[in-house]
Structures are given as structure tokens and as C-alpha cells.
Design an enzyme around this catalytic site. Sequence first.
Site, PDB file in Angstrom:
ATOM      1  N   HIS A   1       0.754  -1.321   0.126  1.00  0.00           N
ATOM      2  CA  HIS A   1       0.045   0.059  -0.328  1.00  0.00           C
ATOM      3  C   HIS A   1       0.692   0.598  -0.274  1.00  0.00           C
ATOM      4  O   HIS A   1       1.942   1.422   0.909  1.00  0.00           O
ATOM      5  CB  HIS A   1      -0.992   0.156   1.059  1.00  0.00           C
ATOM      6  CG  HIS A   1      -2.159  -0.470   1.318  1.00  0.00           C
ATOM      7  ND1 HIS A   1      -1.647  -2.474   1.043  1.00  0.00           N
ATOM      8  CD2 HIS A   1      -3.824  -0.437   1.685  1.00  0.00           C
ATOM      9  CE1 HIS A   1      -3.248  -2.485   1.348  1.00  0.00           C
ATOM     10  NE2 HIS A   1      -3.774  -1.370   1.566  1.00  0.00           N
TER      11      HIS A   1
ATOM     12  N   GLU B   1      -1.545   6.501  -0.840  1.00  0.00           N
ATOM     13  CA  GLU B   1      -3.276   5.750  -0.566  1.00  0.00           C
ATOM     14  C   GLU B   1      -3.784   7.509   0.426  1.00  0.00           C
ATOM     15  O   GLU B   1      -4.650   8.324  -0.083  1.00  0.00           O
ATOM     16  CB  GLU B   1      -3.519   5.058   0.317  1.00  0.00           C
ATOM     17  CG  GLU B   1      -5.429   5.492   1.335  1.00  0.00           C
ATOM     18  CD  GLU B   1      -5.187   4.084   2.117  1.00  0.00           C
ATOM     19  OE1 GLU B   1      -4.339   3.309   2.273  1.00  0.00           O
ATOM     20  OE2 GLU B   1      -6.154   3.106   2.044  1.00  0.00           O
TER      21      GLU B   1
ATOM     22  N   ASP C   1     -10.949  -3.952  -1.678  1.00  0.00           N
ATOM     23  CA  ASP C   1     -10.866  -3.107  -0.975  1.00  0.00           C
ATOM     24  C   ASP C   1     -11.052  -3.987   0.818  1.00  0.00           C
ATOM     25  O   ASP C   1     -10.780  -5.043   1.230  1.00  0.00           O
ATOM     26  CB  ASP C   1     -10.680  -1.552  -0.492  1.00  0.00           C
ATOM     27  CG  ASP C   1      -9.105  -1.006   0.709  1.00  0.00           C
ATOM     28  OD1 ASP C   1      -8.301  -2.258   1.112  1.00  0.00           O
ATOM     29  OD2 ASP C   1      -8.882   0.441   0.882  1.00  0.00           O
TER      30      ASP C   1
HETATM   31  N1  ADE Z   1      -5.743  -2.936   5.613  1.00  0.00           N
HETATM   32  C1  ADE Z   1      -7.416  -3.010   6.048  1.00  0.00           C
HETATM   33  N2  ADE Z   1      -7.726  -2.015   4.283  1.00  0.00           N
HETATM   34  C2  ADE Z   1      -6.727  -1.075   4.252  1.00  0.00           C
HETATM   35  C3  ADE Z   1      -6.274   0.416   3.801  1.00  0.00           C
HETATM   36  N3  ADE Z   1      -7.460   0.547   2.485  1.00  0.00           N
HETATM   37  N4  ADE Z   1      -5.528   0.915   4.205  1.00  0.00           N
HETATM   38  C4  ADE Z   1      -4.521   0.246   4.676  1.00  0.00           C
HETATM   39  N5  ADE Z   1      -4.422  -0.833   5.416  1.00  0.00           N
HETATM   40  C5  ADE Z   1      -6.100  -1.402   5.032  1.00  0.00           C
HETATM   41 ZN    ZN Z   2      -6.250  -2.264   1.152  1.00  0.00          ZN
END
Ligand code: ADE
Ligand code: ZN
Length: 334
Positions: free
Chosen positions: A194, A197, A275
Site C-alpha cells: 500500500h 493512499e 479493499d
Molecule cells: N487494511 C485494510 N484496509 C486498508 C487500507 N485501505 N489501507 C491500509 N491498510 C488497510
Molecule cells: Zn487495502
Amino acid sequence: MTAFIQGLPKVELHLHIEGSLEPELAFELAKRNNIDIPYESPEALKLAYEFEDLQSFLDIYYQGANVLQSEQDFYDLTMAYLVRCKQDNVIHTEIFFDPQTHTDRGIAFETVFNGIHRALDVGESELGISSHLIMCFLRHLSEESAIDTLEQSLPFKDKIIGVGLDSSELGHPPEKFTRVFNMAVEAGYLTVAHAGEEGPAQNIIDSLEMLKVSRVDHGVRCVEDDKLLARLIEEKTPLTVCPLSNIKLCVFDDMKQHNIVELLRKGVAVTINSDDPSYFGGYMTDNFLAVNEAHPMTHQELAQFTLNAIEGSFISDEMKNRYREQVMDYVSKF
Ligand code: ADE
Ligand code: ZN
């Protein structure tokens, strides 16, 4: 267009299995395991799903996972998700699981793994959905804890395709996990993370360079760096974007502000994913519908999301060809 989207074959590359725990199943498991949920009913629990940022979601999400205790619980959770996949014409899915969320509560790694994996086997044989499993490290925990988790995974290595990195992005940059990701690559795992974000574009660059990721989860803040954007296009790096998640966690104010279609039209290998569907208001079809409602697209553009996901997936070239043909066939016959 709704019928086209509903029937379109889909590939999901960004799904946290713990985030598919529906309130109804949470209550059922709580009863089964004699655990107290601090809400009156599934409906009351659902009303608590209002978030202002990633952390406010994670606090509720980790608490929700407490009802998962036995191998059967993890099996039931995963089967419920796969049944939803079938309804949405998902043909392949690559699923994240967070071992530390469970091992830190005294649940054995193999309890978690066996329950999820057994369901994936049944999903393949009975529902015709192929899948891969990706083990994520929680970035708010230490490097040492991640290394310990990597070691616990080694007996199951042939059934886990890769490692990922999730949880709180701010304050926990990719470099914190360089060593454990190097160890994972040496053990034969592929890597994803990730990045971009809530965190800056630099986290995307560092994930590519330090963690050697094959794709970037979310990555929507890449637009803040023109050089990075050009690189992602040139290198065809897949971004596993999660539109409804981004709205629920206030990454964008509303779907009209979301940049996924702009990225698609620029030639970035963006994909649509759910997600944590139980928390964010929708599975794959819901995500496609929400994006198309705010940014109307052609059939070919909608299908391109699936083609990007096929290309960015961890399946064999032979399977990629087969799935590509399935999508082209669908578009040409619609
Ligand atoms: N764990 C579950 N969903 C997540 C997200 N969108 N960003 C980071 N960690 C996560
Ligand atoms: Zn995620």
C-alpha cells in the site's frame, strides 16, 4: 450500462479478507465463540461505519476481527466472500490476509491460513474462481514482528504468492520494511505494498525501489509527481485502486473528484477493487457502477480495468491469455 458492468468478467487484486466480514456474520461468529460485540445488532454496527480517515477505520476493523477464532471461522469468512465474487462475475481474486491481527491475539498462524486456504480450494473447484493469497505485514508494528511473521509463513510458502504491506501509512514509510521485504524476495515471494493512499507520492517511489513491488496498492497520489506518473505509464506498473474505499476514508471528497478514470485515459494500468467491501459499502460490481456513474465510460474502457487486472495479476501467461479472451469475447458479444 448496468447490465454490461454486472456481467463483465472481473479480477480483484486488492481485497483484505478481514474487511469482507459482514456485520451479520460478525454477530453469528460472536455467538459461536461467546464474544461480546459492543453493538445491539448488525444494523447498529453498520451505522458505526462512518470514517474520517484511514486510522478511524482501522480502529474499528481490528476490533471487528476479534470474533474470528477457529479455522472454521476463517473458512466461513472466506467462503462468504467467494460467494459474493461469484455474483459479481469475479473470475480471479488475489486476497490479502493480516496474520499479525490474529497471531497477536493468540490465534495460530496455521489456523488462519488453513481456514482461508481450504475455502479458496473449494472456491476454485465448486465456484470456478481462481485465486492467490498474499500475506500482509502491519506497518504500525515493528520490523521484528514482520520478520517473525515471515518466518512463521515459510512452511506454507508454496501456497502464498507474495507479501504486502498495509495498515497506517502515515508515520510508517516503506523504508522501515526494506530488510524484511528483501528476506521475503529471497524466500521466493513476490511483493506489493500500500502506498500513496494517504501518504505522499514518495512512498510509491520508495515502494518500487526499496521494496521491489510488482504493483502498488492504491497509488492515487501518484498524480502529485509528474515524473513518477510518466514512469508508472512507461513501466506499466499496476495500481490497485479502491474507489469506494477512497470516498469512505476521505481520500477524495466525492466520486466526481476521484482520479481513476483520468489515470486510465492517461494510460496508467489502473484496476478497480473493493479493499474492505463490508466496511466501504460495496463489492466489485458496486465499485464499477459508482465509478461509471460519476465518470461515464465506454464498454472498452470498462473492460480495460479487467484487462489491466489480468495483466497485473500473478497468474501464468497461459491463464492470462484465457482470461483475456473471455473478456474480449464478452465485449464483442454484448
Ligand atoms: N487494511 C485494510 N484496509 C486498508 C487500507 N485501505 N489501507 C491500509 N491498510 C488497510
Ligand atoms: Zn487495502
